[in-house]
Design a protein around this motif. Structure first.
Motif, PDB file in Angstrom:
ATOM      1  N   PHE A 299       0.824  -1.201   0.000  1.00 33.40           N
ATOM      2  CA  PHE A 299       0.000   0.000   0.000  1.00 33.40           C
ATOM      3  C   PHE A 299       0.858   1.251   0.000  1.00 33.40           C
ATOM      4  CE2 PHE A 299      -2.668   3.234   2.162  1.00 33.40           C
ATOM      5  CZ  PHE A 299      -3.740   3.248   1.276  1.00 33.40           C
ATOM      6  N   PHE A 300       1.944   1.252   0.838  1.00 34.54           N
ATOM      7  CA  PHE A 300       2.883   2.369   0.914  1.00 34.54           C
ATOM      8  C   PHE A 300       4.269   1.833   0.580  1.00 34.54           C
ATOM      9  CE2 PHE A 300      -0.477   4.409   3.260  1.00 34.54           C
ATOM     10  CZ  PHE A 300      -0.310   5.758   2.987  1.00 34.54           C
ATOM     11  N   PRO A 301       4.685   1.926  -0.662  1.00 34.55           N
ATOM     12  CA  PRO A 301       5.960   1.329  -1.076  1.00 34.55           C
ATOM     13  C   PRO A 301       7.195   2.021  -0.522  1.00 34.55           C
ATOM     14  CG  PRO A 301       5.004   2.604  -2.869  1.00 34.55           C
ATOM     15  CD  PRO A 301       3.963   2.557  -1.792  1.00 34.55           C
ATOM     16  N   ASN A 302       7.083   3.255  -0.052  1.00 37.47           N
ATOM     17  CA  ASN A 302       8.256   4.000   0.409  1.00 37.47           C
ATOM     18  C   ASN A 302       8.578   3.710   1.878  1.00 37.47           C
ATOM     19  OD1 ASN A 302       8.620   5.263  -2.078  1.00 37.47           O
ATOM     20  ND2 ASN A 302       7.145   6.860  -1.558  1.00 37.47           N
ATOM     21  N   LEU A 303       8.686   2.431   2.201  1.00 37.17           N
ATOM     22  CA  LEU A 303       9.024   2.038   3.565  1.00 37.17           C
ATOM     23  C   LEU A 303      10.457   1.530   3.601  1.00 37.17           C
ATOM     24  CD1 LEU A 303       5.795   0.149   4.726  1.00 37.17           C
ATOM     25  CD2 LEU A 303       6.351   2.587   4.902  1.00 37.17           C
ATOM     26  N   SER A 304      11.207   2.001   4.595  1.00 33.28           N
ATOM     27  CA  SER A 304      12.611   1.602   4.712  1.00 33.28           C
ATOM     28  C   SER A 304      12.764   0.260   5.402  1.00 33.28           C
ATOM     29  CB  SER A 304      13.395   2.675   5.483  1.00 33.28           C
ATOM     30  OG  SER A 304      13.284   3.925   4.842  1.00 33.28           O
ATOM     31  N   GLY A 305      11.788  -0.132   6.194  1.00 28.70           N
ATOM     32  CA  GLY A 305      11.880  -1.406   6.902  1.00 28.70           C
ATOM     33  C   GLY A 305      10.743  -1.586   7.881  1.00 28.70           C
ATOM     34  N   VAL A 306      10.338  -2.832   8.060  1.00 26.74           N
ATOM     35  CA  VAL A 306       9.297  -3.191   9.025  1.00 26.74           C
ATOM     36  C   VAL A 306       9.828  -4.373   9.825  1.00 26.74           C
ATOM     37  CG1 VAL A 306       6.900  -3.879   9.382  1.00 26.74           C
ATOM     38  CG2 VAL A 306       7.506  -2.475   7.400  1.00 26.74           C
ATOM     39  N   THR A 307      10.057  -4.179  11.106  1.00 29.72           N
ATOM     40  CA  THR A 307      10.615  -5.233  11.951  1.00 29.72           C
ATOM     41  C   THR A 307       9.776  -5.384  13.211  1.00 29.72           C
ATOM     42  OG1 THR A 307      12.097  -3.671  13.065  1.00 29.72           O
ATOM     43  CG2 THR A 307      12.966  -4.834  11.132  1.00 29.72           C
ATOM     44  N   ALA A 308       9.930  -6.519  13.875  1.00 23.06           N
ATOM     45  CA  ALA A 308       9.175  -6.764  15.106  1.00 23.06           C
ATOM     46  C   ALA A 308      10.030  -7.524  16.107  1.00 23.06           C
ATOM     47  CB  ALA A 308       7.902  -7.549  14.806  1.00 23.06           C
ATOM     48  N   GLN A 309       9.712  -7.320  17.360  1.00 21.97           N
ATOM     49  CA  GLN A 309      10.286  -8.104  18.442  1.00 21.97           C
ATOM     50  C   GLN A 309       9.123  -8.777  19.162  1.00 21.97           C
ATOM     51  OE1 GLN A 309      12.118  -4.860  20.470  1.00 21.97           O
ATOM     52  NE2 GLN A 309      14.072  -5.113  19.441  1.00 21.97           N
ATOM     53  N   THR A 310       9.261 -10.060  19.410  1.00 17.29           N
ATOM     54  CA  THR A 310       8.187 -10.806  20.061  1.00 17.29           C
ATOM     55  C   THR A 310       8.671 -11.395  21.373  1.00 17.29           C
ATOM     56  OG1 THR A 310       8.785 -12.807  18.815  1.00 17.29           O
ATOM     57  CG2 THR A 310       7.070 -11.391  17.879  1.00 17.29           C
ATOM     58  N   HIS A 311       7.756 -11.502  22.318  1.00  6.17           N
ATOM     59  CA  HIS A 311       8.086 -12.064  23.631  1.00  6.17           C
ATOM     60  C   HIS A 311       7.158 -13.224  23.926  1.00  6.17           C
ATOM     61  CE1 HIS A 311       9.427 -12.248  27.791  1.00  6.17           C
ATOM     62  NE2 HIS A 311       8.161 -12.283  28.156  1.00  6.17           N
ATOM     63  N   TYR A 312       7.751 -14.361  24.312  1.00  6.28           N
ATOM     64  CA  TYR A 312       6.986 -15.573  24.606  1.00  6.28           C
ATOM     65  C   TYR A 312       7.202 -16.003  26.059  1.00  6.28           C
ATOM     66  CZ  TYR A 312       6.048 -16.369  19.631  1.00  6.28           C
ATOM     67  OH  TYR A 312       5.597 -16.248  18.338  1.00  6.28           O
ATOM     68  N   GLU A 313       6.150 -16.488  26.652  1.00 12.34           N
ATOM     69  CA  GLU A 313       6.220 -17.087  27.980  1.00 12.34           C
ATOM     70  C   GLU A 313       5.545 -18.444  27.920  1.00 12.34           C
ATOM     71  OE1 GLU A 313       4.602 -14.475  30.909  1.00 12.34           O
ATOM     72  OE2 GLU A 313       5.898 -12.792  30.344  1.00 12.34           O
ATOM     73  N   ASP A 314       6.300 -19.475  28.307  1.00  6.68           N
ATOM     74  CA  ASP A 314       5.804 -20.858  28.243  1.00  6.68           C
ATOM     75  C   ASP A 314       5.284 -21.199  26.852  1.00  6.68           C
ATOM     76  OD1 ASP A 314       6.360 -21.335  30.965  1.00  6.68           O
ATOM     77  OD2 ASP A 314       4.480 -20.389  31.554  1.00  6.68           O
ATOM     78  N   GLY A 315       5.978 -20.710  25.854  1.00  5.93           N
ATOM     79  CA  GLY A 315       5.652 -21.033  24.480  1.00  5.93           C
ATOM     80  C   GLY A 315       4.518 -20.242  23.877  1.00  5.93           C
ATOM     81  N   LYS A 316       3.929 -19.305  24.640  1.00  6.76           N
ATOM     82  CA  LYS A 316       2.806 -18.522  24.139  1.00  6.76           C
ATOM     83  C   LYS A 316       3.212 -17.061  23.930  1.00  6.76           C
ATOM     84  CE  LYS A 316      -0.769 -21.376  26.326  1.00  6.76           C
ATOM     85  NZ  LYS A 316      -1.940 -21.378  27.254  1.00  6.76           N
ATOM     86  N   LEU A 317       2.785 -16.503  22.820  1.00  2.00           N
ATOM     87  CA  LEU A 317       3.077 -15.101  22.527  1.00  2.00           C
ATOM     88  C   LEU A 317       2.402 -14.200  23.560  1.00  2.00           C
ATOM     89  CD1 LEU A 317       4.316 -13.026  20.524  1.00  2.00           C
ATOM     90  CD2 LEU A 317       2.103 -13.028  19.346  1.00  2.00           C
ATOM     91  N   LYS A 318       3.197 -13.314  24.168  1.00  2.00           N
ATOM     92  CA  LYS A 318       2.659 -12.380  25.164  1.00  2.00           C
ATOM     93  C   LYS A 318       2.699 -10.939  24.677  1.00  2.00           C
ATOM     94  CE  LYS A 318       1.539 -13.442  28.720  1.00  2.00           C
ATOM     95  NZ  LYS A 318       0.220 -13.867  29.219  1.00  2.00           N
ATOM     96  N   GLY A 319       3.580 -10.637  23.749  1.00  2.00           N
ATOM     97  CA  GLY A 319       3.676  -9.258  23.295  1.00  2.00           C
ATOM     98  C   GLY A 319       4.447  -9.138  21.996  1.00  2.00           C
ATOM     99  N   MET A 320       4.164  -8.076  21.262  1.00  2.00           N
ATOM    100  CA  MET A 320       4.847  -7.817  20.001  1.00  2.00           C
ATOM    101  C   MET A 320       5.092  -6.316  19.885  1.00  2.00           C
ATOM    102  SD  MET A 320       3.585  -8.746  16.083  1.00  2.00           S
ATOM    103  CE  MET A 320       3.743 -10.516  16.334  1.00  2.00           C
ATOM    104  N   ASN A 321       6.323  -5.952  19.554  1.00  2.00           N
ATOM    105  CA  ASN A 321       6.705  -4.555  19.387  1.00  2.00           C
ATOM    106  C   ASN A 321       7.176  -4.371  17.953  1.00  2.00           C
ATOM    107  OD1 ASN A 321       7.943  -2.045  19.345  1.00  2.00           O
ATOM    108  ND2 ASN A 321       8.682  -2.213  21.441  1.00  2.00           N
ATOM    109  N   ILE A 322       6.453  -3.576  17.170  1.00  2.00           N
ATOM    110  CA  ILE A 322       6.742  -3.399  15.753  1.00  2.00           C
ATOM    111  C   ILE A 322       7.277  -2.002  15.486  1.00  2.00           C
ATOM    112  CG2 ILE A 322       5.735  -3.351  13.430  1.00  2.00           C
ATOM    113  CD1 ILE A 322       3.655  -5.362  14.424  1.00  2.00           C
ATOM    114  N   THR A 323       8.320  -1.925  14.692  1.00  2.00           N
ATOM    115  CA  THR A 323       8.888  -0.637  14.275  1.00  2.00           C
ATOM    116  C   THR A 323       8.789  -0.521  12.759  1.00  2.00           C
ATOM    117  OG1 THR A 323      10.438  -0.593  16.126  1.00  2.00           O
ATOM    118  CG2 THR A 323      10.923   0.826  14.248  1.00  2.00           C
ATOM    119  N   ILE A 324       8.201   0.585  12.299  1.00  3.16           N
ATOM    120  CA  ILE A 324       8.067   0.849  10.864  1.00  3.16           C
ATOM    121  C   ILE A 324       8.861   2.104  10.537  1.00  3.16           C
ATOM    122  CG2 ILE A 324       6.475   1.328   8.974  1.00  3.16           C
ATOM    123  CD1 ILE A 324       4.272   0.002  10.632  1.00  3.16           C
TER     124      ILE A 324
END
Length: 386
Positions: A299-324
């Motif tokens: 949709f917006f081609p002028n993106l330099s990067g899209v990354t994420a950090q994920t946190h798991y506890e006991d194998g289950k996703l608890k949080g996600m931090n995305i930087t665009i």
């Protein structure tokens, strides 16, 4: 400047907790601007109030917030800034296991002074008998030297109100452990590293924990009637795109000067998209992020990067931090893009977890979106240029 201050303010009141490296631990902020009112006593103490039940109230004394003199102490500068953030926020989350947010009020650590902390993080020697790290054996070989095991330390205090008084009710201490110890053989020389076996790292951490408990017990202001929680944190490597995690915690109960039972934790942080052959956690979560990323990039081609950090506890996703990171920063462009990101995030990203999304350009922060695990839609804010 005004937009930056607004960002800090919004970050404080957002009820989004991510125990990820690299994210501001918003939900754990102790200054509340909404919710219950703060209270003031005749003794000069005031509480900040509590905006939701998962947050601690903070304690203010004589109109001032007391900081910790030992906060941020580390043996050497860690180039992985994610370690610093997750070390502190993770300790606060561990504290909730022992010190309820309904029964205790948070205060920055006041028992470990800067001088004490620096001595504890040093090598044991005639000039520093309290050093928690082993004496130097004079060797510099990667496998022959005595490494630094204890890298950093953090204290958090928890008080309870008794009439007009606030009494110390508990202490939490985080001990940062090196899985890899980085060192130089001479000033400004090349960096070498000693890899420490996990069993050795854990054993040294538990040994240091009991020494810390005994030393705190010896202080008159602590004594024997306060439970002390110790968390062992494994630092991530300096080149990691995420921070480390807490691997064990234990509690020295009232009247005890040591920890007799340790609880093993199962936590992990990952970065997306994966670099080379690194693990990514759940393949379903990785796919969801990939679909989100592909959609907004188309949709917006002028993106330099899209990354994420994920946190798991006991194998289950608890949080996600995305930087665009974007190449454009026109206000109308950012507004349109933020609205589209919110729509795409609701459609593609996992539900039931805390998610933060930061939109940045070379000019700095441009927009912020967040959704807690219990919310269905994202909150968003575009920072103005005034």
């Amino acid at each position: 400047m005004r937009s930056k201050r607004l960002y800090v303010f919004l970050g404080t009141v957002m009820a989004s907790i991510l125990l990820l490296a690299g994210c501001g631990n918003l939900k754990n902020s102790n200054i509340s601007s909404s919710g219950t009112k703060s209270t003031t006593t005749k003794s000069g103490y005031q509480t900040t109030g509590q905006s939701n039940s998962s947050m601690y109230e903070g304690l203010i004394e004589n109109g001032k917030y007391k900081t910790s003199a030992a906060r941020g102490l580390t043996v050497s500068q860690d180039s992985n800034t994610y370690n610093v953030k997750s070390f502190e926020s993770g300790l606060l989350t561990l504290s909730k296991k022992e010190f309820s947010t309904q029964d205790y009020i948070f205060q920055e650590g006041q028992k470990i002074t800067k001088t004490m902390g620096e001595a504890w993080l040093g090598r044991q020697s005639s000039s520093d008998p309290n050093g928690l790290n082993p004496k130097s054996n004079g060797k510099t070989g990667e496998t022959t030297r005595n490494p630094i095991y204890i890298q950093q330390i953090e204290e958090q205090d928890f008080v309870q109100q008794n009439g007009s008084k606030y009494n110390l009710g508990g202490i939490s201490v985080g001990i940062g452990l090196n899985k890899t110890d980085y060192y130089t053989k001479k000033a400004y020389g090349s960096t070498y590293q000693t890899d420490i076996p996990t069993d050795t790292m854990v054993a040294k951490g538990k040994e240091a924990a009991n020494k810390v408990v005994k030393r705190l017990r010896a202080k008159k202001s602590v004594g024997n009637d306060v439970p002390i929680l110790i968390g062992l944190y494994q630092l991530a490597p300096q080149d990691s795109l995420v921070g480390g995690t807490y691997i064990y915690y234990g509690v020295a109960a009232k009247g005890s000067d040591k920890i007799t039972s340790w609880h093993k934790l199962n936590e992990a942080n990952y970065s997306l998209p994966a670099v080379e052959d690194e693990k990514t956690g759940s393949s379903g979560d990785a796919t969801a992020f990939s679909n989100f990323k592909t959609n907004i990039q188309s949709f917006f081609p002028n993106l330099s990067g899209v990354t994420a950090q994920t946190h798991y506890e006991d194998g289950k996703l608890k949080g996600m931090n995305i930087t665009i990171n974007t190449q454009f920063y026109g206000e109308t462009e950012i507004m349109s893009f933020t609205q589209y990101v919110a729509t795409a995030a609701n459609k593609y990203l996992p539900s039931g977890v805390d998610i933060e999304i930061n939109i940045k350009t070379v000019q700095g922060e441009q927009a912020f979106l967040a959704r807690t695990a219990t919310q269905k839609k994202f909150y968003s804010h575009v920072f103005g240029s005034y």
